[in-house]
Design an enzyme around this catalytic site. Structure first.
Site, PDB file in Angstrom:
ATOM      1  N   GLY A  11       0.844  -1.205   0.000  1.00 50.91           N
ATOM      2  CA  GLY A  11       0.000   0.000   0.000  1.00 50.91           C
ATOM      3  C   GLY A  11       0.871   1.244   0.000  1.00 50.91           C
ATOM      4  O   GLY A  11       1.888   1.290   0.686  1.00 50.91           O
ATOM      5  N   ARG A  72       0.622  -4.984  -5.492  1.00 48.60           N
ATOM      6  CA  ARG A  72       0.633  -6.201  -4.674  1.00 48.60           C
ATOM      7  C   ARG A  72       0.919  -7.328  -5.664  1.00 48.60           C
ATOM      8  O   ARG A  72       0.227  -7.471  -6.668  1.00 48.60           O
ATOM      9  CB  ARG A  72      -0.699  -6.397  -3.953  1.00 48.60           C
ATOM     10  CG  ARG A  72      -1.037  -5.214  -3.051  1.00 48.60           C
ATOM     11  CD  ARG A  72      -1.883  -5.597  -1.880  1.00 48.60           C
ATOM     12  NE  ARG A  72      -2.411  -4.416  -1.209  1.00 48.60           N
ATOM     13  CZ  ARG A  72      -1.805  -3.778  -0.198  1.00 48.60           C
ATOM     14  NH1 ARG A  72      -0.650  -4.214   0.251  1.00 48.60           N
ATOM     15  NH2 ARG A  72      -2.360  -2.722   0.353  1.00 48.60           N
ATOM     16  N   ASP A 103       5.483  -4.522   5.985  1.00 48.94           N
ATOM     17  CA  ASP A 103       6.037  -5.802   6.456  1.00 48.94           C
ATOM     18  C   ASP A 103       6.151  -6.826   5.329  1.00 48.94           C
ATOM     19  O   ASP A 103       7.131  -7.568   5.249  1.00 48.94           O
ATOM     20  CB  ASP A 103       5.226  -6.348   7.641  1.00 48.94           C
ATOM     21  CG  ASP A 103       3.756  -6.542   7.307  1.00 48.94           C
ATOM     22  OD1 ASP A 103       3.234  -5.876   6.392  1.00 48.94           O
ATOM     23  OD2 ASP A 103       3.109  -7.375   7.976  1.00 48.94           O
ATOM     24  N   THR A 125       4.621   2.453   5.479  1.00 49.57           N
ATOM     25  CA  THR A 125       3.269   1.888   5.548  1.00 49.57           C
ATOM     26  C   THR A 125       2.470   2.668   6.573  1.00 49.57           C
ATOM     27  O   THR A 125       3.004   3.023   7.623  1.00 49.57           O
ATOM     28  CB  THR A 125       3.283   0.389   5.935  1.00 49.57           C
ATOM     29  OG1 THR A 125       1.923  -0.018   6.221  1.00 49.57           O
ATOM     30  CG2 THR A 125       4.129   0.072   7.150  1.00 49.57           C
ATOM     31  N   ASP A 127       0.338   1.425   8.380  1.00 55.28           N
ATOM     32  CA  ASP A 127      -0.070   0.525   9.456  1.00 55.28           C
ATOM     33  C   ASP A 127       0.827   0.570  10.694  1.00 55.28           C
ATOM     34  O   ASP A 127       0.418   0.112  11.761  1.00 55.28           O
ATOM     35  CB  ASP A 127      -0.129  -0.921   8.938  1.00 55.28           C
ATOM     36  CG  ASP A 127      -1.167  -1.099   7.845  1.00 55.28           C
ATOM     37  OD1 ASP A 127      -2.087  -0.271   7.748  1.00 55.28           O
ATOM     38  OD2 ASP A 127      -1.047  -2.076   7.068  1.00 55.28           O
ATOM     39  N   ASP A 129       3.261  -1.323  11.418  1.00 57.11           N
ATOM     40  CA  ASP A 129       3.264  -2.691  11.957  1.00 57.11           C
ATOM     41  C   ASP A 129       4.557  -3.454  11.716  1.00 57.11           C
ATOM     42  O   ASP A 129       4.569  -4.687  11.738  1.00 57.11           O
ATOM     43  CB  ASP A 129       2.074  -3.471  11.360  1.00 57.11           C
ATOM     44  CG  ASP A 129       2.128  -3.540   9.836  1.00 57.11           C
ATOM     45  OD1 ASP A 129       2.987  -2.864   9.227  1.00 57.11           O
ATOM     46  OD2 ASP A 129       1.307  -4.269   9.257  1.00 57.11           O
ATOM     47  N   ARG A 171      -4.653  -2.954   9.021  1.00 60.82           N
ATOM     48  CA  ARG A 171      -4.516  -4.403   8.763  1.00 60.82           C
ATOM     49  C   ARG A 171      -4.647  -5.175  10.072  1.00 60.82           C
ATOM     50  O   ARG A 171      -5.688  -5.111  10.699  1.00 60.82           O
ATOM     51  CB  ARG A 171      -3.168  -4.675   8.083  1.00 60.82           C
ATOM     52  CG  ARG A 171      -2.976  -6.104   7.628  1.00 60.82           C
ATOM     53  CD  ARG A 171      -3.394  -6.401   6.262  1.00 60.82           C
ATOM     54  NE  ARG A 171      -2.728  -5.569   5.280  1.00 60.82           N
ATOM     55  CZ  ARG A 171      -2.853  -5.747   3.971  1.00 60.82           C
ATOM     56  NH1 ARG A 171      -3.590  -6.732   3.512  1.00 60.82           N
ATOM     57  NH2 ARG A 171      -2.275  -4.958   3.119  1.00 60.82           N
TER      58      ARG A 171
HETATM   59  N1  LIG Z   1       6.792 -13.557   2.370  1.00 60.52           N
HETATM   60  C1  LIG Z   1       7.103 -12.805   1.320  1.00 60.52           C
HETATM   61  N2  LIG Z   1       8.191 -13.102   0.580  1.00 60.52           N
HETATM   62  C2  LIG Z   1       8.518 -12.349  -0.501  1.00 60.52           C
HETATM   63  N3  LIG Z   1       7.817 -11.280  -0.900  1.00 60.52           N
HETATM   64  C3  LIG Z   1       6.730 -10.934  -0.209  1.00 60.52           C
HETATM   65  C4  LIG Z   1       6.311 -11.668   0.941  1.00 60.52           C
HETATM   66  N4  LIG Z   1       5.198 -11.091   1.442  1.00 60.52           N
HETATM   67  C5  LIG Z   1       4.920 -10.047   0.633  1.00 60.52           C
HETATM   68  N5  LIG Z   1       5.832  -9.937  -0.354  1.00 60.52           N
HETATM   69  C6  LIG Z   1       5.846  -8.964  -1.450  1.00 60.52           C
HETATM   70  O1  LIG Z   1       5.638  -7.665  -0.923  1.00 60.52           O
HETATM   71  C7  LIG Z   1       4.446  -7.100  -1.526  1.00 60.52           C
HETATM   72  C8  LIG Z   1       3.796  -6.172  -0.589  1.00 60.52           C
HETATM   73  O2  LIG Z   1       3.359  -6.871   0.573  1.00 60.52           O
HETATM   74  P1  LIG Z   1       1.978  -6.482   1.273  1.00 60.52           P
HETATM   75  O3  LIG Z   1       0.902  -6.522   0.249  1.00 60.52           O
HETATM   76  O4  LIG Z   1       1.857  -7.351   2.470  1.00 60.52           O
HETATM   77  O5  LIG Z   1       2.144  -4.955   1.652  1.00 60.52           O
HETATM   78  P2  LIG Z   1       3.133  -4.260   2.686  1.00 60.52           P
HETATM   79  O6  LIG Z   1       4.465  -4.096   2.098  1.00 60.52           O
HETATM   80  O7  LIG Z   1       3.051  -4.960   4.000  1.00 60.52           O
HETATM   81  O8  LIG Z   1       2.488  -2.811   2.751  1.00 60.52           O
HETATM   82  P3  LIG Z   1       1.083  -2.415   3.381  1.00 60.52           P
HETATM   83  O9  LIG Z   1       0.768  -3.395   4.477  1.00 60.52           O
HETATM   84  O10 LIG Z   1       1.304  -1.028   3.878  1.00 60.52           O
HETATM   85  O11 LIG Z   1       0.082  -2.452   2.281  1.00 60.52           O
HETATM   86  C9  LIG Z   1       3.629  -8.318  -1.910  1.00 60.52           C
HETATM   87  O12 LIG Z   1       2.658  -8.011  -2.873  1.00 60.52           O
HETATM   88  C10 LIG Z   1       4.715  -9.236  -2.435  1.00 60.52           C
HETATM   89  O13 LIG Z   1       5.136  -8.825  -3.725  1.00 60.52           O
HETATM   90  O1  LIG Z   2      -5.423  -1.022  -0.844  1.00 59.47           O
HETATM   91  P1  LIG Z   2      -5.865  -2.408  -0.519  1.00 59.47           P
HETATM   92  O2  LIG Z   2      -5.188  -3.443  -1.330  1.00 59.47           O
HETATM   93  O3  LIG Z   2      -7.339  -2.492  -0.465  1.00 59.47           O
HETATM   94  O4  LIG Z   2      -5.338  -2.723   0.953  1.00 59.47           O
HETATM   95  C1  LIG Z   2      -5.868  -2.185   2.108  1.00 59.47           C
HETATM   96  C2  LIG Z   2      -4.890  -2.463   3.212  1.00 59.47           C
HETATM   97  O5  LIG Z   2      -3.726  -1.693   2.967  1.00 59.47           O
HETATM   98  C3  LIG Z   2      -3.468  -0.848   4.057  1.00 59.47           C
HETATM   99  O6  LIG Z   2      -4.080   0.396   3.775  1.00 59.47           O
HETATM  100  C4  LIG Z   2      -2.016  -0.608   4.226  1.00 59.47           C
HETATM  101  O7  LIG Z   2      -1.438  -1.797   4.592  1.00 59.47           O
HETATM  102  C5  LIG Z   2      -4.128  -1.548   5.243  1.00 59.47           C
HETATM  103  O8  LIG Z   2      -4.341  -0.668   6.318  1.00 59.47           O
HETATM  104  C6  LIG Z   2      -5.366  -2.095   4.600  1.00 59.47           C
HETATM  105  O9  LIG Z   2      -5.816  -3.241   5.273  1.00 59.47           O
HETATM  106 MG   LIG Z   3       1.727  -4.749   5.596  1.00 59.80          MG
END
Ligand SMILES: Nc1ncnc2c1ncn2[C@@H]1O[C@H](COP(=O)(O)OP(=O)(O)OP(=O)(O)O)[C@@H](O)[C@H]1O
Ligand SMILES: O=P(O)(O)OC[C@H]1O[C@](O)(CO)[C@@H](O)[C@@H]1O
Ligand SMILES: [Mg+2]
Length: 324
Positions: A11, A72, A103, A125, A127, A129, A171
């Site tokens: 995100g 994503r 994360d 992020t 979040d 987190d 999240r």
């Molecule tokens: N376990 C993993 N190993 C490798 N790549 C990963 C893994 N988990 C997530 N990713 C990669 O990171 C991208 C982003 O992860 P995620 O959708 O969980 O968002 P985030 O980075 O946690 O940010 P946010 O929670 O703010 O949306 C995933 O779409 C994927 O490409």
């Molecule tokens: O934009 P999307 O894919 O709907 O994801 C929403 C999620 O992304 C975040 O905005 C950031 O991780 C979370 O707070 C929420 O759960």
């Molecule tokens: Mg995340």
């Protein structure tokens, strides 16, 4: 080191652009070429790389969203995709990668580090987190947007003596709920990290009314419960209250980054480049007690869990336990 790359993933979060700008400015300052990878790990695997110049980034410090776009891309969890990404990086002659994300994105950076490709993470992020760090870029802006919306809702809530249940993002983490809830003087804050009873929430709102409050406010973290379900159950237990549920949703990810998010993004962006030049290969940046802190990505991500500010949560519980 001659060439580095930077991407944003997951995100988007306000302040990501400020971090990108600092990476590019600091990289160029040190005589490096800095490539932007578009659309996160998808762009990394597909080779969507473009050389960035100062004019691409200098005006972006104040903008929300991410100029590199995001995605994503669950495929990146698989080793064959990670190896494809490393082949692309090698094809472009890139020596190291800066990953700005949450994360999940950090798990991606960890996998690249484990395969031997130097990577540094910058926490971006809303979040908040990520294990280890007390703060992630975008969190402060998101809390500020949530609070502004909650304050507006509180005006209309008071005018009708209503109870509003406001669902905020986060999240699986309750950080946005805690900070926005404490700042708004919520009667109850519901987070996934703590068990709750809707009966107890009703009791707190009724105690507030008995103490003279002209509205009630519940801030609900999305990871704890769905707002419609919560309102339905609340209404059954409190048939005399006029209750409304509101989901703030993606509005929390938008808008101008706060000064705090821009300043830490700038500090982290510049420091990430310095650390890569110093030869670091598997780290991420964060904040502890207001100081920029460097974490070992393997050690910290694999052995630590994110902690919410229990002290703030408990304080709110105490202040709103008016004893009926
Ligand atoms: N376990 C993993 N190993 C490798 N790549 C990963 C893994 N988990 C997530 N990713 C990669 O990171 C991208 C982003 O992860 P995620 O959708 O969980 O968002 P985030 O980075 O946690 O940010 P946010 O929670 O703010 O949306 C995933 O779409 C994927 O490409
Ligand atoms: O934009 P999307 O894919 O709907 O994801 C929403 C999620 O992304 C975040 O905005 C950031 O991780 C979370 O707070 C929420 O759960
Ligand atoms: Mg995340």
């Amino acid at each position: 080191m001659k060439r580095i790359a930077v991407l944003t993933s997951g995100g988007d979060a306000p302040g990501m652009n400020a971090a990108i700008r600092a990476v590019v400015e600091q990289g160029i300052h040190h005589g490096l070429e800095v490539y932007g990878v578009y659309y996160g790990y998808r762009g990394l695997v597909e080779g969507d790389f473009r050389l960035l110049t100062l004019s691409d980034v200098h005006h972006n410090i104040r903008r929300g969203g991410t100029m590199l776009y995001s995605a994503r891309y669950p495929e990146f969890k698989h080793k064959e995709y990670q190896e494809k990404a490393i082949s692309q990086l090698e094809k472009f002659g890139i020596d190291a990668l800066v990953v700005i994300g949450g994360d999940g994105s950090f798990a991606g950076a960890l996998s690249l580090s484990k395969l031997g490709f130097p990577a540094v993470g910058i926490p971006g992020t809303i979040d908040n987190d990520i294990p280890g760090t007390e703060y992630t870029i975008g969190f402060d802006s998101a809390v500020s947007v949530a609070l502004d919306a909650i304050d507006k809702i509180s005006d209309t809530a008071a005018s009708h003596n209503r109870t509003f249940v406001v669902e905020v993002m986060g999240r699986h983490a309750g950080d946005i709920a805690i900070w926005a809830g404490v700042a708004a003087g919520a009667d109850a804050i519901i987070i996934p990290e703590e068990e709750f009873l809707i009966e107890d929430v009703v009791r707190r709102t009724e105690a507030g009314r008995s103490a003279g409050k002209d509205y009630s406010l519940v801030v609900l973290a999305e990871g704890a419960m769905d707002v419609d379900n919560f309102v339905e159950q609340f209404q059954i237990l409190a048939p005399d209250q006029s209750v409304r549920g509101v989901t703030l949703s993606h509005i929390q990810r938008g808008g101008t980054p706060t000064a705090r998010d821009r300043v830490f993004a700038t500090l982290m962006g510049a420091r990430s480049v310095d650390l890569l030049i110093e030869g670091q290969k598997a780290i991420y940046l964060g904040v502890r007690e207001e100081q920029l802190t460097v974490f070992d990505i393997v050690e910290t991500l694999e052995k630590t869990e994110h902690q919410v500010r229990q002290d703030l949560f408990q304080l709110n519980q105490k202040l709103t336990d008016r004893g009926n």
